[in-house]
Enzyme design. Sequence first.
Site, PDB file in Angstrom:
ATOM      1  N   LYS A 102       0.858  -1.184   0.000  1.00  0.00           N
ATOM      2  CA  LYS A 102       0.000   0.000   0.000  1.00  0.00           C
ATOM      3  C   LYS A 102       0.889   1.226   0.000  1.00  0.00           C
ATOM      4  O   LYS A 102       2.008   1.181   0.524  1.00  0.00           O
ATOM      5  CB  LYS A 102      -0.889   0.021   1.249  1.00  0.00           C
ATOM      6  CG  LYS A 102      -2.126   0.872   1.083  1.00  0.00           C
ATOM      7  CD  LYS A 102      -3.211   0.117   0.340  1.00  0.00           C
ATOM      8  CE  LYS A 102      -4.475   0.895   0.205  1.00  0.00           C
ATOM      9  NZ  LYS A 102      -5.555   0.049  -0.343  1.00  0.00           N
ATOM     10  N   GLY A 214     -22.065   4.223  -4.472  1.00  0.00           N
ATOM     11  CA  GLY A 214     -20.875   4.660  -5.208  1.00  0.00           C
ATOM     12  C   GLY A 214     -20.441   3.541  -6.134  1.00  0.00           C
ATOM     13  O   GLY A 214     -21.259   2.713  -6.552  1.00  0.00           O
ATOM     14  N   ASN A 215     -19.154   3.455  -6.433  1.00  0.00           N
ATOM     15  CA  ASN A 215     -18.687   2.426  -7.363  1.00  0.00           C
ATOM     16  C   ASN A 215     -19.152   1.034  -6.927  1.00  0.00           C
ATOM     17  O   ASN A 215     -19.734   0.281  -7.704  1.00  0.00           O
ATOM     18  CB  ASN A 215     -17.155   2.487  -7.464  1.00  0.00           C
ATOM     19  CG  ASN A 215     -16.617   1.401  -8.377  1.00  0.00           C
ATOM     20  OD1 ASN A 215     -16.741   0.210  -8.077  1.00  0.00           O
ATOM     21  ND2 ASN A 215     -16.036   1.777  -9.503  1.00  0.00           N
ATOM     22  N   GLY A 217     -21.433   0.009  -4.351  1.00  0.00           N
ATOM     23  CA  GLY A 217     -22.867  -0.168  -4.107  1.00  0.00           C
ATOM     24  C   GLY A 217     -23.686  -0.138  -5.389  1.00  0.00           C
ATOM     25  O   GLY A 217     -24.612  -0.926  -5.567  1.00  0.00           O
TER      26      GLY A 217
HETATM   27  P1  NAD Z   1     -17.395   5.811  -3.610  1.00  0.00           P
HETATM   28  O1  NAD Z   1     -16.762   7.051  -3.119  1.00  0.00           O
HETATM   29  O2  NAD Z   1     -17.546   5.573  -5.075  1.00  0.00           O
HETATM   30  O3  NAD Z   1     -18.893   5.692  -3.008  1.00  0.00           O
HETATM   31  C1  NAD Z   1     -19.227   5.885  -1.687  1.00  0.00           C
HETATM   32  C2  NAD Z   1     -20.743   6.086  -1.624  1.00  0.00           C
HETATM   33  O4  NAD Z   1     -21.147   6.186  -0.270  1.00  0.00           O
HETATM   34  C3  NAD Z   1     -21.244   7.349  -2.299  1.00  0.00           C
HETATM   35  O5  NAD Z   1     -22.355   7.019  -3.113  1.00  0.00           O
HETATM   36  C4  NAD Z   1     -21.728   8.236  -1.160  1.00  0.00           C
HETATM   37  O6  NAD Z   1     -22.850   9.016  -1.517  1.00  0.00           O
HETATM   38  C5  NAD Z   1     -22.126   7.178  -0.163  1.00  0.00           C
HETATM   39  N1  NAD Z   1     -22.179   7.678   1.203  1.00  0.00           N
HETATM   40  C6  NAD Z   1     -21.364   8.543   1.832  1.00  0.00           C
HETATM   41  N2  NAD Z   1     -21.779   8.741   3.083  1.00  0.00           N
HETATM   42  C7  NAD Z   1     -22.882   7.986   3.247  1.00  0.00           C
HETATM   43  C8  NAD Z   1     -23.774   7.749   4.319  1.00  0.00           C
HETATM   44  N3  NAD Z   1     -23.622   8.350   5.496  1.00  0.00           N
HETATM   45  N4  NAD Z   1     -24.761   6.883   4.131  1.00  0.00           N
HETATM   46  C9  NAD Z   1     -24.944   6.270   2.953  1.00  0.00           C
HETATM   47  N5  NAD Z   1     -24.155   6.453   1.914  1.00  0.00           N
HETATM   48  C10 NAD Z   1     -23.134   7.301   2.060  1.00  0.00           C
HETATM   49  O7  NAD Z   1     -16.630   4.615  -2.914  1.00  0.00           O
HETATM   50  P2  NAD Z   1     -16.512   3.098  -3.392  1.00  0.00           P
HETATM   51  O8  NAD Z   1     -15.368   2.966  -4.312  1.00  0.00           O
HETATM   52  O9  NAD Z   1     -17.861   2.594  -3.800  1.00  0.00           O
HETATM   53  O10 NAD Z   1     -16.064   2.411  -2.018  1.00  0.00           O
HETATM   54  C11 NAD Z   1     -17.005   2.106  -0.989  1.00  0.00           C
HETATM   55  C12 NAD Z   1     -16.327   1.217   0.031  1.00  0.00           C
HETATM   56  O11 NAD Z   1     -15.853   0.025  -0.597  1.00  0.00           O
HETATM   57  C13 NAD Z   1     -15.110   1.819   0.732  1.00  0.00           C
HETATM   58  O12 NAD Z   1     -15.061   1.322   2.034  1.00  0.00           O
HETATM   59  C14 NAD Z   1     -13.948   1.274  -0.088  1.00  0.00           C
HETATM   60  O13 NAD Z   1     -12.741   1.249   0.680  1.00  0.00           O
HETATM   61  C15 NAD Z   1     -14.466  -0.124  -0.364  1.00  0.00           C
HETATM   62  N6  NAD Z   1     -13.820  -0.772  -1.512  1.00  0.00           N
HETATM   63  C16 NAD Z   1     -13.921  -0.246  -2.768  1.00  0.00           C
HETATM   64  C17 NAD Z   1     -13.338  -0.913  -3.832  1.00  0.00           C
HETATM   65  C18 NAD Z   1     -13.488  -0.409  -5.246  1.00  0.00           C
HETATM   66  O14 NAD Z   1     -13.089  -1.136  -6.178  1.00  0.00           O
HETATM   67  N7  NAD Z   1     -14.050   0.765  -5.484  1.00  0.00           N
HETATM   68  C19 NAD Z   1     -12.614  -2.103  -3.627  1.00  0.00           C
HETATM   69  C20 NAD Z   1     -12.528  -2.616  -2.335  1.00  0.00           C
HETATM   70  C21 NAD Z   1     -13.143  -1.935  -1.290  1.00  0.00           C
END
Ligand code: NAD
Length: 405
Positions: A102, A214-215, A217
């Site tokens: 990391k 987000g990405n 969900g």
């Molecule tokens: P992102 O920034 O694309 O999306 C986050 C989402 O959460 C946004 O839609 C935002 O509106 C929403 N959000 C923020 N605060 C909120 C709240 N209080 N209640 C409900 N929704 C809320 O992030 P992402 O890439 O989707 O990542 C989400 C999680 O998954 C993180 O913990 C990240 O570390 C983990 N993750 C992501 C990936 C990836 O490939 N993107 C891989 C492994 C783990």
Amino acid sequence: MADFYEDVKVEIKNALEVIGKKEYYDFLTKPKQILKVNFPVKMDKGSTRIFTGYRILHNNTLGPGKGGIRYHPNVNLEEVEALAALMSFKCSLMDLPFGGGKGGIEVNTKELSENELEKITRTFTRTIYNNIGPNIDIPAPDVYTNAQTMSWIVDEYSKIKGKFTPSVVTGKPLELGGCLGRNESTGLGAVYVMEEIMKIEGINKPTIAIQGLGNVGKHFAQFASDHECKIVAVSDSKGGIYNANGLDMDEVFSVKDETGSVVNYDKAEKITNEELLELEVDFLVPAALEKQITKTNANKIKARIVLEAANGPTTPEGEEILIKKGMRVIPDILVNAGGVTGSYFEWYQNVHNEKWNLEKFNSELEKKMKKAAKEVYDTRLKYNISCRKAALVIAIERILNAIRY
Ligand code: NAD
């Protein structure tokens, strides 16, 4: 974040106790290599600023390090160390030929021009180039870094090495060695894990509540609605919506695209994020933030299974309460491992000069995710432990088996 690494260390200690190998605690908690660099960059207005960056190689027993690079003002050594350790275990659990790494730079990207971001990325690459590489340690995008950041790293690294080397990073644009399917792979991977659990637990047409679109969900919701599931609630940072008969996700996404939030969708009841977490559903999918299920609200959670799509959404105290109530928590290192598995497929295609179509990518992802999910369930039963502990036991056993040779 400091307490976060303490939590990870407790999990490592517990897993080592299960397999009777406590003597490996230091080996697994102390990173193999810590690199901290300070480097100068000439800013647009002529001044020179010194930036601090890190790259941690936690463990490379199973292969080169793998893990993101984040740009954030709060990046610090302890956080990067903890995240690198989790990458070692995630890659091992997924049986990928990678260790864990990391990195990050202490910087607020919102204060920088595109030109400054590019210079910072290129200078950082020149500063750490001996510590990264397709067979050394392979970065990827993370918080506030993206495909563009990865392109600058490829370009700078390729110039230094005198040959085009796209496999030095993953998460690249398609045109520069990126691959189809990678962007959606975390969400889709989580759906495959859910499908395997449905098979094992005998669940049909599950009801689902998803926190965060987000990405992760968003893609989870899109793929789950194609898989005979009933999504009854979703939320974003502005709030949530609920319809016991199921939400039409195509309609919900178009309202979100047009108005900025799901709360403007009118064929559902408005709920708060707290209420979403407390719904009685088969699968509760926290896909946004860490520490959402804690000792404060765990008693009110009624979901049958918590599927941790986000990193760290359940605190150890929260999980203990859920488990005592007979609920299942499927851990983040399994559920969101589709992302790093997709990265592995990208790296694999780069080093073998291959280009897979989407069908091939998704079918390989399905095999990897379902196999790992089944192994976690089998190990849970074998030792009578939680799924989180089981995932870590598998990951640690694989690393320790490899160091015997
Ligand atoms: P992102 O920034 O694309 O999306 C986050 C989402 O959460 C946004 O839609 C935002 O509106 C929403 N959000 C923020 N605060 C909120 C709240 N209080 N209640 C409900 N929704 C809320 O992030 P992402 O890439 O989707 O990542 C989400 C999680 O998954 C993180 O913990 C990240 O570390 C983990 N993750 C992501 C990936 C990836 O490939 N993107 C891989 C492994 C783990």
